[in-house]
Design a protein around this motif. Structure first.
Motif, PDB file in Angstrom:
ATOM      1  N   THR A  12       1.761   8.255  -6.964  1.00 28.60           N
ATOM      2  CA  THR A  12       1.851   9.720  -6.842  1.00 28.60           C
ATOM      3  C   THR A  12       3.066  10.240  -7.605  1.00 28.60           C
ATOM      4  O   THR A  12       2.999  11.261  -8.294  1.00 28.60           O
ATOM      5  CB  THR A  12       1.948  10.109  -5.349  1.00 28.60           C
ATOM      6  OG1 THR A  12       0.919   9.449  -4.654  1.00 28.60           O
ATOM      7  CG2 THR A  12       1.803  11.613  -5.157  1.00 28.60           C
ATOM      8  N   SER A  30       1.190   3.557  -3.335  1.00 28.35           N
ATOM      9  CA  SER A  30       0.721   4.951  -3.289  1.00 28.35           C
ATOM     10  C   SER A  30       1.860   5.901  -3.671  1.00 28.35           C
ATOM     11  O   SER A  30       1.658   6.854  -4.428  1.00 28.35           O
ATOM     12  CB  SER A  30       0.230   5.310  -1.896  1.00 28.35           C
ATOM     13  OG  SER A  30      -0.765   4.435  -1.507  1.00 28.35           O
ATOM     14  N   GLY A  86       0.826  -1.216   0.000  1.00 23.13           N
ATOM     15  CA  GLY A  86       0.000   0.000   0.000  1.00 23.13           C
ATOM     16  C   GLY A  86       0.853   1.256   0.000  1.00 23.13           C
ATOM     17  O   GLY A  86       0.600   2.189  -0.773  1.00 23.13           O
ATOM     18  N   THR A  87       1.878   1.276   0.864  1.00 25.44           N
ATOM     19  CA  THR A  87       2.768   2.444   0.957  1.00 25.44           C
ATOM     20  C   THR A  87       3.534   2.638  -0.349  1.00 25.44           C
ATOM     21  O   THR A  87       3.543   3.728  -0.927  1.00 25.44           O
ATOM     22  CB  THR A  87       3.746   2.263   2.139  1.00 25.44           C
ATOM     23  OG1 THR A  87       3.004   1.887   3.291  1.00 25.44           O
ATOM     24  CG2 THR A  87       4.534   3.523   2.414  1.00 25.44           C
ATOM     25  N   PHE A 103       3.576   8.255   2.783  1.00 27.10           N
ATOM     26  CA  PHE A 103       2.372   7.535   2.348  1.00 27.10           C
ATOM     27  C   PHE A 103       1.971   6.423   3.318  1.00 27.10           C
ATOM     28  O   PHE A 103       1.247   5.519   2.952  1.00 27.10           O
ATOM     29  CB  PHE A 103       2.579   6.993   0.925  1.00 27.10           C
ATOM     30  CG  PHE A 103       2.743   8.073  -0.083  1.00 27.10           C
ATOM     31  CD1 PHE A 103       1.636   8.619  -0.720  1.00 27.10           C
ATOM     32  CD2 PHE A 103       4.005   8.598  -0.355  1.00 27.10           C
ATOM     33  CE1 PHE A 103       1.795   9.645  -1.629  1.00 27.10           C
ATOM     34  CE2 PHE A 103       4.156   9.631  -1.258  1.00 27.10           C
ATOM     35  CZ  PHE A 103       3.044  10.159  -1.895  1.00 27.10           C
ATOM     36  N   GLN A 132      -1.915   5.521   3.869  1.00 27.11           N
ATOM     37  CA  GLN A 132      -2.518   4.667   2.834  1.00 27.11           C
ATOM     38  C   GLN A 132      -2.099   3.204   3.049  1.00 27.11           C
ATOM     39  O   GLN A 132      -2.892   2.284   2.911  1.00 27.11           O
ATOM     40  CB  GLN A 132      -2.091   5.100   1.426  1.00 27.11           C
ATOM     41  CG  GLN A 132      -2.725   6.384   0.963  1.00 27.11           C
ATOM     42  CD  GLN A 132      -1.895   7.612   1.284  1.00 27.11           C
ATOM     43  OE1 GLN A 132      -1.197   7.671   2.292  1.00 27.11           O
ATOM     44  NE2 GLN A 132      -1.982   8.607   0.429  1.00 27.11           N
TER      45      GLN A 132
END
Lengths: 66, 174
Positions: free
Chosen positions: B131, B127, B123-124, B144, B147
């Motif tokens: 981005t 994200s 997830g980190t 991040f 997230q």
């Protein structure tokens, strides 16, 4: 009709315990006991070995065969 | 029980089956897989013919969308079929005795934690990479973490809930 249930109860072991001894699922033992699944020769041998008996005693039904 | 091949392990992982498959379960999984393969093959062939007819008679743009969409729907339906068929055969159930329950719950917690950590890392990183590619610049990955935490909690909770639901306490029948 096989004698798996009879021998298992004689040995006082549960379906789960027998299943774990021979490395199959408990449902498989249940189906074998209820004559709903024909096990392979390998599994039959494992069952006979785990229940301390032989294939003939466990699976051979003399009356039915005649 | 024979040693499990890597392919079989992958198949188990694919279907989400925890324990090793015995000969009966393997035969059932193969039967279900064959059914799904044959049905989806025939359906996709029919869809292909429909798409060709559409492309020749109606707008070809509609046909361009029709085929991938229907293939995706077919695949989804096949996934639902395989899941339901296997659930009916209790292939997913984790059977334990009453005294094994605390140990099984502990194992579920461990697996959920691992799933949560993996989810959080992905997830980190996901994200951050997303981005970064949108902004076309370098970003600090650690910014991040919310997230990542969110996805980690979702993965962990999902793993735990799924396994608890599949846990079945069997009565001893000596």
């Amino acid at each position: 009709m096989n004698r798996v249930r009879e021998y298992r109860k004689q040995q006082q072991i549960s379906q789960m315990e027998l299943a774990r001894r021979i490395g199959v699922a408990r449902q498989t033992i249940n189906l074998i006991e209820n004559d709903k699944y024909n096990p392979s020769l390998e599994l039959c041998l494992n069952l006979a070995h785990a229940l301390g008996t032989d294939l003939n005693t466990l699976f051979w039904d003399g009356d039915e065969a005649r | 029980m024979r040693r499990e091949s890597l392919w079989l392990r992958f198949v188990r992982y694919w279907y989400g089956i925890d324990s090793k498959l015995d000969e009966r379960q393997l035969a059932e999984v193969e039967r279900i897989g064959n059914n799904a393969y044959v049905i989806s093959g025939v359906v996709e062939l029919i869809l292909l013919v429909i798409t060709l007819i559409m492309a020749l008679t109606v707008k070809s743009e509609i046909a361009l969308w029709f085929l991938p969409l229907t293939i995706a729907v077919t695949m989804l339906l096949m996934s639902i079929y395989t899941y339901l068929a296997m659930r009916k055969l209790k292939i997913f159930s984790i059977e334990i005795t009453a005294d094994e329950r605390p140990k099984a719950i502990r194992r579920i917690w461990i697996k959920a934690t691992v799933a949560g950590i993996i989810g959080a890392v992905f997830g980190t990183l996901g994200s951050a990479l997303g981005t970064s590619s949108v902004q076309n610049s370098l970003v600090n990955v650690l910014d991040f973490w919310p997230q990542g935490l969110w996805l980690g909690v979702c993965c962990g909770a999902g793993s735990a809930m799924g396994r608890v639901q599949r846990l079945k306490v069997v009565k001893e029948d000596k």
